[in-house]
Design an enzyme around this catalytic site. Structure first.
Site, PDB file in Angstrom:
ATOM      1  N   LYS A  64       0.830  -1.204   0.000  1.00  0.00           N
ATOM      2  CA  LYS A  64       0.000   0.000   0.000  1.00  0.00           C
ATOM      3  C   LYS A  64       0.873   1.266   0.000  1.00  0.00           C
ATOM      4  CE  LYS A  64      -2.155  -1.334   3.784  1.00  0.00           C
ATOM      5  NZ  LYS A  64      -1.444  -2.634   3.966  1.00  0.00           N
ATOM      6  N   THR A  65       1.833   1.305   0.919  1.00  0.00           N
ATOM      7  CA  THR A  65       2.732   2.462   0.976  1.00  0.00           C
ATOM      8  C   THR A  65       3.546   2.563  -0.310  1.00  0.00           C
ATOM      9  OG1 THR A  65       2.912   2.060   3.346  1.00  0.00           O
ATOM     10  CG2 THR A  65       4.495   3.600   2.397  1.00  0.00           C
ATOM     11  N   ASP A 109      -1.733   6.896   6.119  1.00  0.00           N
ATOM     12  CA  ASP A 109      -1.693   5.480   6.455  1.00  0.00           C
ATOM     13  C   ASP A 109      -2.681   5.238   7.597  1.00  0.00           C
ATOM     14  OD1 ASP A 109      -0.926   2.886   6.285  1.00  0.00           O
ATOM     15  OD2 ASP A 109       1.076   3.148   7.120  1.00  0.00           O
ATOM     16  N   THR A 158      -5.828  -1.370   6.713  1.00  0.00           N
ATOM     17  CA  THR A 158      -5.854  -2.825   6.784  1.00  0.00           C
ATOM     18  C   THR A 158      -7.291  -3.296   6.982  1.00  0.00           C
ATOM     19  OG1 THR A 158      -5.336  -2.469   9.115  1.00  0.00           O
ATOM     20  CG2 THR A 158      -3.535  -3.174   7.694  1.00  0.00           C
ATOM     21  N   ARG A 217       6.706  -7.958   2.350  1.00  0.00           N
ATOM     22  CA  ARG A 217       7.544  -7.524   3.469  1.00  0.00           C
ATOM     23  C   ARG A 217       8.152  -8.723   4.188  1.00  0.00           C
ATOM     24  NH1 ARG A 217       4.469  -3.996   6.876  1.00  0.00           N
ATOM     25  NH2 ARG A 217       5.262  -2.266   5.644  1.00  0.00           N
TER      26      ARG A 217
HETATM   27  P1  ADP Z   1       2.112  -1.800   3.299  1.00  0.00           P
HETATM   28  O1  ADP Z   1       2.121  -0.314   3.148  1.00  0.00           O
HETATM   29  O2  ADP Z   1       0.974  -2.464   2.583  1.00  0.00           O
HETATM   30  O3  ADP Z   1       2.214  -2.238   4.733  1.00  0.00           O
HETATM   31  P2  ADP Z   1       4.652  -1.672   1.876  1.00  0.00           P
HETATM   32  O4  ADP Z   1       4.224  -0.972   0.650  1.00  0.00           O
HETATM   33  O5  ADP Z   1       5.417  -0.870   2.879  1.00  0.00           O
HETATM   34  O6  ADP Z   1       3.429  -2.399   2.584  1.00  0.00           O
HETATM   35  O7  ADP Z   1       5.517  -2.948   1.424  1.00  0.00           O
HETATM   36  C1  ADP Z   1       6.553  -3.471   2.208  1.00  0.00           C
HETATM   37  C2  ADP Z   1       7.737  -3.793   1.354  1.00  0.00           C
HETATM   38  O8  ADP Z   1       7.414  -4.898   0.508  1.00  0.00           O
HETATM   39  C3  ADP Z   1       8.151  -2.675   0.388  1.00  0.00           C
HETATM   40  O9  ADP Z   1       9.140  -1.861   0.916  1.00  0.00           O
HETATM   41  C4  ADP Z   1       8.721  -3.413  -0.801  1.00  0.00           C
HETATM   42  O10 ADP Z   1      10.084  -3.693  -0.610  1.00  0.00           O
HETATM   43  C5  ADP Z   1       7.962  -4.703  -0.791  1.00  0.00           C
HETATM   44  N1  ADP Z   1       6.860  -4.687  -1.767  1.00  0.00           N
HETATM   45  C6  ADP Z   1       5.547  -4.476  -1.496  1.00  0.00           C
HETATM   46  N2  ADP Z   1       4.813  -4.579  -2.601  1.00  0.00           N
HETATM   47  C7  ADP Z   1       5.663  -4.842  -3.614  1.00  0.00           C
HETATM   48  C8  ADP Z   1       5.492  -5.077  -5.014  1.00  0.00           C
HETATM   49  N3  ADP Z   1       4.272  -5.075  -5.581  1.00  0.00           N
HETATM   50  N4  ADP Z   1       6.589  -5.310  -5.759  1.00  0.00           N
HETATM   51  C9  ADP Z   1       7.801  -5.335  -5.186  1.00  0.00           C
HETATM   52  N5  ADP Z   1       8.023  -5.148  -3.877  1.00  0.00           N
HETATM   53  C10 ADP Z   1       6.976  -4.907  -3.088  1.00  0.00           C
END
Ligand code: ADP
Length: 335
Positions: A64-65, A109, A158, A217
């Protein structure tokens, strides 16, 4: 605190930044979501318009981030980042709104955790690009109306279900990010191994992918830990299946990718609640873990893996849940 944003290791966050895709073309998997977003971005750019507000929901660590940081880069606009739980009052949100440049993105977030007063302050900002500021008190009270630049809110949650209806309605686009397919995770692991200047065999990459609960992650974390083991063997050590298996064993990650706390959840419901149905709060209390953490971080994969079921009367461990722990399931369990 209870917030999923803060309850993982600070090292993980650093790793998130280090390995975060920079452009949309580096975002792996989530094909349908990415394709839809591409169209929206292209069309918005062509119209020289401002992107409509976008809500992203899905489990932690799923991208998401990442999407929220990639989108403004693709659009060539500014990005500000905020988080629901740390905005205590409208005055904490105000600087973000007044600093927003034309067409910029404000990422919020955990938007389901905004306080009601902050949320209400955000509504006119999202809808009409203005804020209403109350000045003075009593007889002298008045409201001034302050115009803002047109900007885009990207909200991440989430729990889409916990968003209030008026909040949800203010998002023009809503996208759900689901757990990743194994092949996408293999690609993420292989690519990130190169970024971390290490090598991993294709077999080891699929092993890491298979055990990371469909979550990039987690895959990144396992990759980094296995790299440490490989380095101990040899300074330029390649990550082989043998090393990966050894590392996963020491990390107590099992064949399905469950971690210690996941197994503890299953065991707790079985031991203390005879396998359920058990309420979320009761389970959380028995495990001394905040209910939010259980619901956000632990349950989604257990549900998805079919080890737990949510029923109106509470959580129930399935036959497969018992079998996974090597226990004999009772006769009347869900499959
Ligand atoms: P969320 O915000 O959903 O908790 P993040 O966007 O921070 O998750 O994702 C965590 C890590 O996972 C990112 O820093 C990245 O390294 C990896 N990641 C997430 N989604 C992808 C994707 N679609 N392709 C490649 N790496 C990804």
């Amino acid at each position: 605190g209870n917030s999923p944003l803060y309850n993982y290791n600070p090292d993980d966050r650093e790793l998130d930044e280090e390995l975060r895709p920079q452009r949309l073309e580096d975002v792996i998997g989530q094909r349908q979501v990415v394709d839809r977003l591409k169209i929206v971005l292209e069309a918005t750019k062509k119209r020289k318009d401002v992107l409509g507000h976008l809500l992203l929901d899905g489990p932690p660590g799923i991208g998401k981030t990442t999407l929220a940081t990639v989108i403004p880069r693709e659009m060539g606009v500014d990005l500000q980042m905020a988080a629901g739980p740390v905005l205590d009052a409208p005055k904490d949100l105000l600087p973000y709104l007044t600093n927003a440049t034309e067409g910029s993105v404000l990422f919020i977030d955990e938007i389901h955790r905004l306080r009601p007063a902050v949320e209400e302050f955000l509504y006119p900002a999202m809808e009409d690009f203005r804020v209403d500021i109350a000045l003075g008190e009593g007889l002298n009270a008045r409201t001034i109306n302050m115009p803002l630049k047109r900007f885009t809110v990207i909200g991440a949650t989430t729990r889409a279900g916990m968003l209030t209806a008026p909040m949800r309605d203010r998002f023009v686009y809503r996208e759900h990010l689901d757990f990743y397919e194994a092949e996408d995770l293999v690609e993420i692991v292989s690519r990130n191994a190169r970024k971390l200047r290490t090598t991993i065999t294709p077999e080891a990459a699929s092993e890491v992918a298979r055990r990371s609960q469909g979550t990039p992650r987690k895959a990144n974390n396992i990759l980094r830990r296995t790299r440490d083991f490989a380095t101990l063997r040899h300074p330029q050590g390649e990550i082989t299946t043998e090393i990966a298996a050894h590392a996963l064993k020491i990390l107590e990650i099992d064949g399905l990718g469950l971690e210690k706390q996941d197994r503890r959840y299953l065991q707790t419901v079985i031991d203390i609640f005879s396998g359920g149905p058990a309420g979320l709060n009761a389970i959380a209390h028995s495990m001394s873990i905040p209910p939010d953490t259980l619901e956000d971080d632990i349950e989604p994969f257990l549900l998805r893996a079919g080890l737990v079921q949510r029923t109106p009367r509470g959580r129930v461990i399935t036959r497969n849940g018992y079998l996974h722990l090597g226990l004999k399931p009772g006769p009347e369990l869900p499959p």
